[in-house]
Motif scaffolding. Structure first.
Motif, PDB file in Angstrom:
ATOM      1  N   VAL A 214      35.041  66.249  26.009  1.00 45.66           N
ATOM      2  CA  VAL A 214      35.639  67.432  25.373  1.00 45.66           C
ATOM      3  C   VAL A 214      36.949  67.803  26.067  1.00 45.66           C
ATOM      4  CG1 VAL A 214      35.334  69.917  24.976  1.00 45.66           C
ATOM      5  CG2 VAL A 214      33.461  68.330  24.498  1.00 45.66           C
ATOM      6  N   SER A 215      36.978  67.680  27.387  1.00 48.04           N
ATOM      7  CA  SER A 215      38.199  67.998  28.141  1.00 48.04           C
ATOM      8  C   SER A 215      39.348  67.091  27.724  1.00 48.04           C
ATOM      9  CB  SER A 215      37.950  67.847  29.645  1.00 48.04           C
ATOM     10  OG  SER A 215      36.938  68.717  30.073  1.00 48.04           O
ATOM     11  N   LEU A 216      39.071  65.790  27.611  1.00 50.11           N
ATOM     12  CA  LEU A 216      40.110  64.838  27.204  1.00 50.11           C
ATOM     13  C   LEU A 216      40.590  65.118  25.791  1.00 50.11           C
ATOM     14  CD1 LEU A 216      38.627  61.524  28.688  1.00 50.11           C
ATOM     15  CD2 LEU A 216      40.657  62.747  29.490  1.00 50.11           C
ATOM     16  N   ALA A 217      39.633  65.398  24.909  1.00 50.74           N
ATOM     17  CA  ALA A 217      40.002  65.708  23.528  1.00 50.74           C
ATOM     18  C   ALA A 217      40.849  66.966  23.462  1.00 50.74           C
ATOM     19  CB  ALA A 217      38.740  65.866  22.675  1.00 50.74           C
ATOM     20  N   ASP A 218      40.454  67.970  24.240  1.00 45.49           N
ATOM     21  CA  ASP A 218      41.201  69.231  24.252  1.00 45.49           C
ATOM     22  C   ASP A 218      42.616  69.036  24.793  1.00 45.49           C
ATOM     23  OD1 ASP A 218      40.938  72.411  24.265  1.00 45.49           O
ATOM     24  OD2 ASP A 218      41.932  71.814  26.121  1.00 45.49           O
TER      25      ASP A 218
ATOM     26  N   TRP B 298      44.826  69.407  17.676  1.00 48.09           N
ATOM     27  CA  TRP B 298      43.942  70.032  16.684  1.00 48.09           C
ATOM     28  C   TRP B 298      42.539  70.303  17.220  1.00 48.09           C
ATOM     29  CZ3 TRP B 298      39.627  67.127  15.796  1.00 48.09           C
ATOM     30  CH2 TRP B 298      39.711  65.760  16.085  1.00 48.09           C
ATOM     31  N   PHE B 299      42.179  69.685  18.353  1.00 49.76           N
ATOM     32  CA  PHE B 299      40.836  69.884  18.917  1.00 49.76           C
ATOM     33  C   PHE B 299      40.874  71.066  19.885  1.00 49.76           C
ATOM     34  CE2 PHE B 299      37.167  69.286  21.585  1.00 49.76           C
ATOM     35  CZ  PHE B 299      36.211  68.753  20.741  1.00 49.76           C
ATOM     36  N   GLY B 300      40.378  72.187  19.435  1.00 55.54           N
ATOM     37  CA  GLY B 300      40.442  73.401  20.248  1.00 55.54           C
ATOM     38  C   GLY B 300      39.089  73.889  20.714  1.00 55.54           C
ATOM     39  N   ARG B 301      39.081  75.103  21.220  1.00 50.55           N
ATOM     40  CA  ARG B 301      37.838  75.698  21.735  1.00 50.55           C
ATOM     41  C   ARG B 301      36.812  75.900  20.607  1.00 50.55           C
ATOM     42  NH1 ARG B 301      41.522  74.631  25.572  1.00 50.55           N
ATOM     43  NH2 ARG B 301      42.458  76.440  26.594  1.00 50.55           N
ATOM     44  N   LYS B 302      37.299  76.345  19.454  1.00 52.10           N
ATOM     45  CA  LYS B 302      36.395  76.658  18.348  1.00 52.10           C
ATOM     46  C   LYS B 302      35.739  75.393  17.802  1.00 52.10           C
ATOM     47  CE  LYS B 302      36.124  79.877  14.509  1.00 52.10           C
ATOM     48  NZ  LYS B 302      36.815  80.931  13.750  1.00 52.10           N
ATOM     49  N   MET B 303      36.498  74.308  17.721  1.00 51.21           N
ATOM     50  CA  MET B 303      35.943  73.029  17.286  1.00 51.21           C
ATOM     51  C   MET B 303      34.850  72.563  18.241  1.00 51.21           C
ATOM     52  SD  MET B 303      35.993  70.411  15.181  1.00 51.21           S
ATOM     53  CE  MET B 303      37.570  70.405  14.307  1.00 51.21           C
ATOM     54  N   SER B 304      35.077  72.743  19.538  1.00 52.69           N
ATOM     55  CA  SER B 304      34.092  72.358  20.545  1.00 52.69           C
ATOM     56  C   SER B 304      32.787  73.119  20.362  1.00 52.69           C
ATOM     57  CB  SER B 304      34.662  72.612  21.953  1.00 52.69           C
ATOM     58  OG  SER B 304      33.665  72.474  22.936  1.00 52.69           O
TER      59      SER B 304
ATOM     60  N   LEU C   7      35.387  80.119  28.359  1.00 57.15           N
ATOM     61  CA  LEU C   7      36.839  79.939  28.350  1.00 57.15           C
ATOM     62  C   LEU C   7      37.484  80.814  27.282  1.00 57.15           C
ATOM     63  CD1 LEU C   7      39.178  78.457  29.643  1.00 57.15           C
ATOM     64  CD2 LEU C   7      38.816  76.575  28.037  1.00 57.15           C
ATOM     65  N   ILE C   8      36.869  80.889  26.100  1.00 59.46           N
ATOM     66  CA  ILE C   8      37.395  81.740  25.030  1.00 59.46           C
ATOM     67  C   ILE C   8      37.393  83.203  25.453  1.00 59.46           C
ATOM     68  CG2 ILE C   8      36.977  82.576  22.681  1.00 59.46           C
ATOM     69  CD1 ILE C   8      35.811  79.792  22.046  1.00 59.46           C
ATOM     70  N   VAL C   9      36.316  83.633  26.094  1.00 63.43           N
ATOM     71  CA  VAL C   9      36.245  85.032  26.569  1.00 63.43           C
ATOM     72  C   VAL C   9      37.382  85.315  27.542  1.00 63.43           C
ATOM     73  CG1 VAL C   9      34.885  86.662  27.951  1.00 63.43           C
ATOM     74  CG2 VAL C   9      33.763  85.280  26.207  1.00 63.43           C
ATOM     75  N   ASN C  10      37.608  84.396  28.476  1.00 67.14           N
ATOM     76  CA  ASN C  10      38.676  84.585  29.459  1.00 67.14           C
ATOM     77  C   ASN C  10      40.052  84.615  28.811  1.00 67.14           C
ATOM     78  OD1 ASN C  10      37.864  84.717  32.401  1.00 67.14           O
ATOM     79  ND2 ASN C  10      36.579  83.034  31.721  1.00 67.14           N
ATOM     80  N   GLU C  11      40.247  83.839  27.752  1.00 68.65           N
ATOM     81  CA  GLU C  11      41.549  83.774  27.097  1.00 68.65           C
ATOM     82  C   GLU C  11      41.753  84.884  26.075  1.00 68.65           C
ATOM     83  OE1 GLU C  11      42.472  78.986  27.349  1.00 68.65           O
ATOM     84  OE2 GLU C  11      41.315  79.748  25.647  1.00 68.65           O
TER      85      GLU C  11
ATOM     86  N   LYS D 202      43.155  78.286  22.036  1.00 67.36           N
ATOM     87  CA  LYS D 202      43.786  77.197  22.784  1.00 67.36           C
ATOM     88  C   LYS D 202      45.289  77.451  22.942  1.00 67.36           C
ATOM     89  CE  LYS D 202      44.393  72.168  22.822  1.00 67.36           C
ATOM     90  NZ  LYS D 202      44.029  70.895  22.175  1.00 67.36           N
ATOM     91  N   GLY D 203      45.766  77.369  24.197  1.00 67.35           N
ATOM     92  CA  GLY D 203      47.190  77.489  24.476  1.00 67.35           C
ATOM     93  C   GLY D 203      47.747  78.893  24.473  1.00 67.35           C
ATOM     94  N   VAL D 204      46.884  79.903  24.344  1.00 69.94           N
ATOM     95  CA  VAL D 204      47.403  81.274  24.299  1.00 69.94           C
ATOM     96  C   VAL D 204      47.821  81.732  25.696  1.00 69.94           C
ATOM     97  CG1 VAL D 204      45.939  81.861  22.328  1.00 69.94           C
ATOM     98  CG2 VAL D 204      45.134  82.345  24.648  1.00 69.94           C
TER      99      VAL D 204
END
Length: 471
Positions: free
Chosen positions: A325-329, A334-340, A385-389, A451-453
């Motif tokens: 998942v890290s490599l894909a991200d 297009w592979f973001g947190r929500k897709m994961s 990660l989403i919560v932190n971002e 992702k990327g925010v």
């Protein structure tokens, strides 16, 4: 720091996988018996003064003779121990926002070291549960603060791979190895205590989070740390210092406008309709995910094979998934947190359904359980990660504290879920399917891609709030 704090967080939460493993009764005195029903019959007839046990790890049940139906008493202490983590997550999240990430981590690690050491000398189940409750409070502090401290200190494009590399997953393998070396719960507690002490030493080498210092108006100290970081990275220049001064000046003005010397509380996580929906979604979702993962994890002795190898295999599978998942991200825009999160939940639902259909097949149960625990682990990482971002610096640790608390609430009651298997073996898995479906539905509706925010520092303006307008 990431490795030591991840290890002690994981070890404190999952210790009962080994320390609470239920032994198998294979005999009474010189008589061979086949199951607990036969054992209870011998016991009621006063024909069993010395039960013969088969076990891979000398757990609390083995030493204190809690077997068959009485073994549930040890499983129930998991609720007490996890409640300590709930308390710690709630308390130390607020402490971290008020007094700093690093100080809070040092205090939490010291408490974990002390009370796990005391717990290793417990004379009965009551004192074991009591001291583990207190160690859980400090473990909750470590688990809720360490990720915030990490996220605030690394560049946004490196957050996912660092978080997924230095995480619980590889530490499952390490912890399973230490459990195999220890062979009993007392020695294993001393290992956890020593790791906590090591974490304190590592944290003493580090500095406070510059973002937290800026948010608290400690501009000069933050400036010193930013320059120090830049020099260590060999990227320092006079132009950087000029740019930094301008950024810090703007931030200082924002802090004055926001009256940032006041204390934020959990209600500020719901101060707009949008934040209210997102917070409610995270709280429900973390309960669902934690119930799923910990219900399976705390009943891992039901799986065929070695408890140590099962733990190591789960850790390895989790880590492979985390790294993938890290490599894909990192490589795929297009592979973001929500897709994961979505993929992990869908695979979990498929595995739960497969276990119900092929329940009598031992390999399907083992493989399915392994995949579910691994996918839930990725769910946690992506959601954290989403919560932190998503939440601003002013309430970021409060948000982490809230979701960590809900995570432990789910874990508190997860061991009891498999008591439903006394009615029918498929019922616990059907309940977990319901949890995961609810989680997937509300997450898809209310949570955006992050992702990327850029990390926000401030709450929305007061005129846009539904709560806290007079703050």
């Amino acid at each position: 720091m990431a490795e030591t704090t991840a290890f002690i967080s994981m070890a404190n939460v999952t210790l009962m996988v080994f320390a609470g493993a239920t032994p198998t009764v294979i005999g009474c005195d010189n008589t061979t018996i086949s199951d607990c029903h036969e054992f209870e019959s011998f016991k009621n007839a006063s024909k069993c003064s010395n039960p013969v046990l088969e076990y891979q790890f000398e757990s609390v049940q083995v030493e204190f003779n809690y077997i068959c139906d009485k073994a549930k008493m040890v499983k129930n202490t998991i609720t007490v121990q996890t409640f300590g983590i709930v308390v710690g997550a709630a308390i130390f999240g607020q402490i971290s926002d008020s007094f700093g990430r690093r100080k809070t981590l040092i205090i939490s690690s010291m408490g974990s070291a002390l009370f796990n050491l005391i717990a290793s000398y417990s004379s009965n189940l009551f004192y074991f549960a009591l001291w583990r409750f207190f160690s859980g409070i400090f473990a909750g502090g470590v688990s809720v603060v360490q990720m915030v401290y990490l996220i605030e200190n690394v560049p946004r494009y490196h957050r996912m791979w660092i978080q997924n590399t230095f995480t619980w997953s590889p530490n499952y393998i390490i912890f399973a190895y230490f459990a195999w070396l220890a062979q009993d719960w007392r020695t294993l507690l001393i290992v956890v205590s020593a790791a906590s002490a090591l974490s304190v030493l590592v944290l003493l080498l580090l500095e406070e989070s510059p973002r937290w210092l800026v948010q608290k108006g400690k501009i000069e100290e933050a400036r010193r740390l930013f320059i120090k970081i830049r020099k260590i990275d060999r990227l320092y220049s006079e132009d950087f210092e000029k740019d930094l001064d301008e950024v810090l000046r703007i931030e200082a003005e924002k802090e004055e406008d926001a009256e940032n010397d006041k204390k934020y509380t959990f209600i500020h996580l719901c101060c707009t309709w949008k934040m209210l929906g997102q917070t409610a979604t995270f709280l429900v979702g973390f309960i669902c995910s934690s119930m799923t993962m910990y219900a399976l994890l705390f009943n891992m002795e039901k799986l065929s094979g070695s408890i140590y190898w099962n733990g190591a295999i789960i850790g390895a599978t989790r880590w492979i998934i985390n790294i993938t998942v890290s490599l894909a991200d990192y490589k795929l825009q297009w592979f973001g947190r929500k897709m994961s999160v979505t993929l992990s939940t869908v695979i979990t639902l498929i595995c739960l359904s497969g276990i119900i259909v092929f329940m009598k097949t031992g390999n399907v149960l083992s493989i399915g359980t392994n995949l579910i625990i691994s996918m839930c682990a990725q769910l946690f990482l992506s959601k954290y990660l989403i919560v932190n971002e998503l939440y601003p610096t002013a309430v970021r640790n409060l948000a982490m504290s809230a979701v960590s608390t809900m995570c432990r609430v789910g874990a508190m009651f997860s061991p009891q879920l498999f008591y439903l298997s006394d009615i029918a073996e498929w019922i616990p898995y059907a309940v977990l399917i319901g949890f995961q479906f609810v989680d997937l539905l509300i997450f898809s509706l209310f949570i955006p891609e992050t992702k990327g925010v850029h990390l926000e520092n401030h709450l929305p303006s007061k005129h846009g709030r539904i709560f806290g307008k007079s703050d």
